[in-house]
Design a protein around this motif. Sequence first.
Motif, PDB file in Angstrom:
ATOM      1  N   SER A  96      -0.279  20.616  -0.306  1.00 30.24           N
ATOM      2  CA  SER A  96      -0.755  21.094  -1.612  1.00 30.24           C
ATOM      3  C   SER A  96      -0.464  20.064  -2.696  1.00 30.24           C
ATOM      4  CB  SER A  96      -0.103  22.426  -1.978  1.00 30.24           C
ATOM      5  OG  SER A  96      -0.573  23.442  -1.135  1.00 30.24           O
ATOM      6  N   ASP A  97       0.732  19.479  -2.655  1.00 24.08           N
ATOM      7  CA  ASP A  97       1.084  18.430  -3.625  1.00 24.08           C
ATOM      8  C   ASP A  97       0.133  17.240  -3.502  1.00 24.08           C
ATOM      9  OD1 ASP A  97       3.189  20.003  -4.497  1.00 24.08           O
ATOM     10  OD2 ASP A  97       4.739  18.830  -3.448  1.00 24.08           O
ATOM     11  N   MET A  98      -0.173  16.861  -2.252  1.00 18.32           N
ATOM     12  CA  MET A  98      -1.088  15.743  -2.021  1.00 18.32           C
ATOM     13  C   MET A  98      -2.468  16.053  -2.604  1.00 18.32           C
ATOM     14  SD  MET A  98      -1.866  13.731   1.558  1.00 18.32           S
ATOM     15  CE  MET A  98      -2.722  15.056   2.376  1.00 18.32           C
ATOM     16  N   MET A  99      -2.914  17.312  -2.459  1.00 18.05           N
ATOM     17  CA  MET A  99      -4.216  17.701  -2.994  1.00 18.05           C
ATOM     18  C   MET A  99      -4.226  17.681  -4.530  1.00 18.05           C
ATOM     19  SD  MET A  99      -6.397  18.134  -0.582  1.00 18.05           S
ATOM     20  CE  MET A  99      -5.623  16.677   0.072  1.00 18.05           C
ATOM     21  N   LEU A 100      -3.040  17.801  -5.130  1.00 16.98           N
ATOM     22  CA  LEU A 100      -2.931  17.729  -6.584  1.00 16.98           C
ATOM     23  C   LEU A 100      -2.752  16.289  -7.069  1.00 16.98           C
ATOM     24  CD1 LEU A 100      -0.659  20.850  -7.181  1.00 16.98           C
ATOM     25  CD2 LEU A 100      -3.122  20.652  -7.600  1.00 16.98           C
ATOM     26  N   GLY A 101      -2.850  15.345  -6.124  1.00 11.32           N
ATOM     27  CA  GLY A 101      -2.781  13.933  -6.487  1.00 11.32           C
ATOM     28  C   GLY A 101      -1.381  13.362  -6.565  1.00 11.32           C
ATOM     29  N   GLU A 107       4.541  10.137   6.316  1.00 14.21           N
ATOM     30  CA  GLU A 107       5.172   9.620   7.537  1.00 14.21           C
ATOM     31  C   GLU A 107       6.503  10.323   7.799  1.00 14.21           C
ATOM     32  OE1 GLU A 107       5.402   5.369   7.769  1.00 14.21           O
ATOM     33  OE2 GLU A 107       3.332   5.142   7.106  1.00 14.21           O
ATOM     34  N   GLU A 108       7.256  10.597   6.738  1.00 12.52           N
ATOM     35  CA  GLU A 108       8.553  11.253   6.895  1.00 12.52           C
ATOM     36  C   GLU A 108       8.384  12.637   7.509  1.00 12.52           C
ATOM     37  OE1 GLU A 108      11.812  13.154   3.958  1.00 12.52           O
ATOM     38  OE2 GLU A 108      11.301  11.064   3.522  1.00 12.52           O
ATOM     39  N   MET A 109       7.258  13.312   7.193  1.00 11.61           N
ATOM     40  CA  MET A 109       7.023  14.665   7.704  1.00 11.61           C
ATOM     41  C   MET A 109       6.238  14.669   9.006  1.00 11.61           C
ATOM     42  SD  MET A 109       6.297  17.268   4.729  1.00 11.61           S
ATOM     43  CE  MET A 109       7.594  17.754   3.656  1.00 11.61           C
ATOM     44  N   ASP A 110       5.754  13.534   9.452  1.00 14.14           N
ATOM     45  CA  ASP A 110       4.949  13.452  10.674  1.00 14.14           C
ATOM     46  C   ASP A 110       3.768  14.424  10.616  1.00 14.14           C
ATOM     47  OD1 ASP A 110       4.096  12.695  13.207  1.00 14.14           O
ATOM     48  OD2 ASP A 110       5.420  14.100  14.225  1.00 14.14           O
ATOM     49  N   MET A 111       2.902  14.206   9.620  1.00 14.72           N
ATOM     50  CA  MET A 111       1.754  15.087   9.412  1.00 14.72           C
ATOM     51  C   MET A 111       0.514  14.639  10.188  1.00 14.72           C
ATOM     52  SD  MET A 111       2.339  16.073   5.405  1.00 14.72           S
ATOM     53  CE  MET A 111       1.075  17.324   5.296  1.00 14.72           C
ATOM     54  N   GLY A 112       0.643  13.588  10.970  1.00 14.88           N
ATOM     55  CA  GLY A 112      -0.470  13.160  11.810  1.00 14.88           C
ATOM     56  C   GLY A 112      -1.678  12.715  10.996  1.00 14.88           C
ATOM     57  N   ASP A 113      -2.844  13.186  11.407  1.00 14.77           N
ATOM     58  CA  ASP A 113      -4.099  12.771  10.775  1.00 14.77           C
ATOM     59  C   ASP A 113      -4.306  13.349   9.379  1.00 14.77           C
ATOM     60  OD1 ASP A 113      -4.785  11.276  12.996  1.00 14.77           O
ATOM     61  OD2 ASP A 113      -6.139  12.787  13.836  1.00 14.77           O
ATOM     62  N   VAL A 114      -3.440  14.269   8.964  1.00 14.21           N
ATOM     63  CA  VAL A 114      -3.599  14.960   7.681  1.00 14.21           C
ATOM     64  C   VAL A 114      -3.724  13.977   6.515  1.00 14.21           C
ATOM     65  CG1 VAL A 114      -2.484  16.554   6.069  1.00 14.21           C
ATOM     66  CG2 VAL A 114      -2.478  17.044   8.518  1.00 14.21           C
ATOM     67  N   GLU A 115      -3.078  12.839   6.629  1.00 13.77           N
ATOM     68  CA  GLU A 115      -3.130  11.823   5.573  1.00 13.77           C
ATOM     69  C   GLU A 115      -4.569  11.434   5.228  1.00 13.77           C
ATOM     70  OE1 GLU A 115      -1.457   7.293   4.807  1.00 13.77           O
ATOM     71  OE2 GLU A 115      -0.623   8.486   6.433  1.00 13.77           O
ATOM     72  N   ALA A 116      -5.467  11.546   6.194  1.00 14.89           N
ATOM     73  CA  ALA A 116      -6.866  11.180   5.969  1.00 14.89           C
ATOM     74  C   ALA A 116      -7.526  12.039   4.897  1.00 14.89           C
ATOM     75  CB  ALA A 116      -7.653  11.291   7.284  1.00 14.89           C
ATOM     76  N   LEU A 117      -6.947  13.187   4.585  1.00 14.85           N
ATOM     77  CA  LEU A 117      -7.534  14.090   3.589  1.00 14.85           C
ATOM     78  C   LEU A 117      -7.088  13.797   2.161  1.00 14.85           C
ATOM     79  CD1 LEU A 117      -7.218  17.385   5.634  1.00 14.85           C
ATOM     80  CD2 LEU A 117      -9.354  16.271   4.982  1.00 14.85           C
ATOM     81  N   GLN A 118      -6.224  12.809   1.958  1.00 14.74           N
ATOM     82  CA  GLN A 118      -5.689  12.584   0.620  1.00 14.74           C
ATOM     83  C   GLN A 118      -6.759  12.257  -0.411  1.00 14.74           C
ATOM     84  OE1 GLN A 118      -2.654   9.651   1.063  1.00 14.74           O
ATOM     85  NE2 GLN A 118      -4.069   7.946   1.244  1.00 14.74           N
ATOM     86  N   GLY A 119      -7.863  11.685  -0.016  1.00 20.61           N
ATOM     87  CA  GLY A 119      -8.945  11.363  -0.948  1.00 20.61           C
ATOM     88  C   GLY A 119      -9.636  12.589  -1.526  1.00 20.61           C
ATOM     89  N   VAL A 120      -9.461  13.748  -0.876  1.00 21.06           N
ATOM     90  CA  VAL A 120     -10.080  14.987  -1.358  1.00 21.06           C
ATOM     91  C   VAL A 120      -9.559  15.329  -2.757  1.00 21.06           C
ATOM     92  CG1 VAL A 120     -10.287  17.476  -0.935  1.00 21.06           C
ATOM     93  CG2 VAL A 120     -10.497  15.872   0.966  1.00 21.06           C
ATOM     94  N   GLN A 122      -9.489  13.715  -5.260  1.00 25.64           N
ATOM     95  CA  GLN A 122     -10.379  13.161  -6.288  1.00 25.64           C
ATOM     96  C   GLN A 122     -11.589  14.054  -6.548  1.00 25.64           C
ATOM     97  OE1 GLN A 122     -11.363   9.166  -5.051  1.00 25.64           O
ATOM     98  NE2 GLN A 122      -9.249   8.714  -4.534  1.00 25.64           N
ATOM     99  N   PHE A 123     -11.746  15.098  -5.739  1.00 25.18           N
ATOM    100  CA  PHE A 123     -12.896  16.001  -5.863  1.00 25.18           C
ATOM    101  C   PHE A 123     -12.386  17.434  -6.009  1.00 25.18           C
ATOM    102  CE2 PHE A 123     -14.000  12.343  -3.280  1.00 25.18           C
ATOM    103  CZ  PHE A 123     -15.083  11.838  -3.982  1.00 25.18           C
ATOM    104  N   PRO A 124     -12.059  17.854  -7.238  1.00 24.40           N
ATOM    105  CA  PRO A 124     -11.446  19.170  -7.448  1.00 24.40           C
ATOM    106  C   PRO A 124     -12.190  20.336  -6.799  1.00 24.40           C
ATOM    107  CG  PRO A 124     -11.394  17.905  -9.468  1.00 24.40           C
ATOM    108  CD  PRO A 124     -12.203  17.107  -8.474  1.00 24.40           C
ATOM    109  N   ALA A 125     -13.498  20.262  -6.722  1.00 26.04           N
ATOM    110  CA  ALA A 125     -14.271  21.359  -6.131  1.00 26.04           C
ATOM    111  C   ALA A 125     -14.024  21.485  -4.628  1.00 26.04           C
ATOM    112  CB  ALA A 125     -15.756  21.153  -6.394  1.00 26.04           C
ATOM    113  N   ARG A 126     -13.500  20.437  -3.996  1.00 25.08           N
ATOM    114  CA  ARG A 126     -13.290  20.449  -2.539  1.00 25.08           C
ATOM    115  C   ARG A 126     -11.852  20.759  -2.138  1.00 25.08           C
ATOM    116  NH1 ARG A 126     -17.660  18.318   0.182  1.00 25.08           N
ATOM    117  NH2 ARG A 126     -16.898  19.757   1.750  1.00 25.08           N
TER     118      ARG A 126
END
Length: 143
Positions: A96-101, A107-120, A122-126
């Motif tokens: 949620s914090d990542m989605m808020l920018g 890496e510390e949390m081992d979130m796997g591929d989730v990092e790929a969503l960080q660009g979202v 930039q698009f508040p509607a998404r």
Amino acid sequence: MSFNNLDTLYRQVIMDHYKNPRNKGSVEGDALTVDMNNPTCGDRIQLQLQVEGGVVQDAKFSGEGCSISMSSASMMTQAVKGKKLDDALNMSKAFSDMMLGEDVDTEEMDMGDVEALQGVSQFPARIKCATLAWKAMEKGVQE
């Protein structure tokens, strides 16, 4: 790696999870089941978590929606399997914090591929699309 190459890689990861979702289906046996939808764009998900001893043993989802919501559900189910419930909830908070920018050490949390969503972010509607599965997981754990 340049920003454009990283952006392209992230898009490929998102589309791979969308076209080849991990953990799509139903959990065998007893499971926490949560149905949620995003009325803004029509995404809907049913998330099932099999929890034993405070650890997520299995996680599956079904539903339909945009590439962001479905790939996020695929990534989330992969990320929380084998995690203690507290760790899964901490991951959800970090997401949620990542989605808020905000900067998050994925890496510390081992979130796997989730990092790929960080660009979202930039698009508040998404953002609601990306967080749908995570909110379902939070709701299931808290109930």
